[in-house]
Design a protein around this motif. Sequence first.
Motif, PDB file in Angstrom:
ATOM      1  N   PHE A   1       0.832  -1.203   0.000  1.00  0.00           N
ATOM      2  CA  PHE A   1       0.000   0.000   0.000  1.00  0.00           C
ATOM      3  C   PHE A   1       0.870   1.258   0.000  1.00  0.00           C
ATOM      4  O   PHE A   1       0.600   2.211  -0.739  1.00  0.00           O
ATOM      5  CB  PHE A   1      -0.944   0.002   1.203  1.00  0.00           C
ATOM      6  N   ALA A   2       1.904   1.243   0.802  1.00  0.00           N
ATOM      7  CA  ALA A   2       2.813   2.398   0.850  1.00  0.00           C
ATOM      8  C   ALA A   2       3.484   2.615  -0.507  1.00  0.00           C
ATOM      9  O   ALA A   2       3.572   3.744  -0.991  1.00  0.00           O
ATOM     10  CB  ALA A   2       3.865   2.204   1.936  1.00  0.00           C
ATOM     11  N   ARG A   3       3.913   1.527  -1.131  1.00  0.00           N
ATOM     12  CA  ARG A   3       4.599   1.634  -2.417  1.00  0.00           C
ATOM     13  C   ARG A   3       3.649   2.045  -3.542  1.00  0.00           C
ATOM     14  O   ARG A   3       3.982   2.885  -4.362  1.00  0.00           O
ATOM     15  CB  ARG A   3       5.271   0.304  -2.756  1.00  0.00           C
ATOM     16  N   GLN A   4       2.438   1.473  -3.565  1.00  0.00           N
ATOM     17  CA  GLN A   4       1.532   1.706  -4.688  1.00  0.00           C
ATOM     18  C   GLN A   4       0.660   2.943  -4.532  1.00  0.00           C
ATOM     19  O   GLN A   4       0.169   3.471  -5.524  1.00  0.00           O
ATOM     20  CB  GLN A   4       0.641   0.489  -4.916  1.00  0.00           C
ATOM     21  N   VAL A   5       0.447   3.408  -3.304  1.00  0.00           N
ATOM     22  CA  VAL A   5      -0.436   4.560  -3.094  1.00  0.00           C
ATOM     23  C   VAL A   5       0.303   5.726  -2.438  1.00  0.00           C
ATOM     24  O   VAL A   5       0.378   6.817  -2.991  1.00  0.00           O
ATOM     25  CB  VAL A   5      -1.671   4.174  -2.242  1.00  0.00           C
TER      26      VAL A   5
END
Length: 120
Positions: free
Chosen positions: A67-71
């Motif tokens: 989630f941190a990487r993609q958003v």
Amino acid sequence: MKNVIIYSIALLLITCSFSAQAATNGRDPLNFMIKCNLKKSRQFAKQERKPLLLYIHSSKCISSRTFARQVLSKPEFAQWAKANFICMEANVTTKKGKEIAKKYGVLKVPTIVLLSFDTD
């Protein structure tokens, strides 16, 4: 033939590491968030009259990292979040992070909690 395969694998690994680093520009995707300080975050939220966005996660959780990487690492999201919220992150692998997660009844991570600037 073995040398070609070994060089190909080495090149693939180097390429993957550079692309992974480029995805976050080599920086922490949560760098725009206040680190696990609820008192400071509430104070800023009241001063700015903005809602508080709490991102509760675990550094050991694949879903949290994804989630941190993609958003969260996207500049568009960071810009939007900073314009509309006071943002704070709490890592449940720390004592303070666990306390914050417990306070808001978080059972699974990653979780986003939105609070009004005038609530406790």
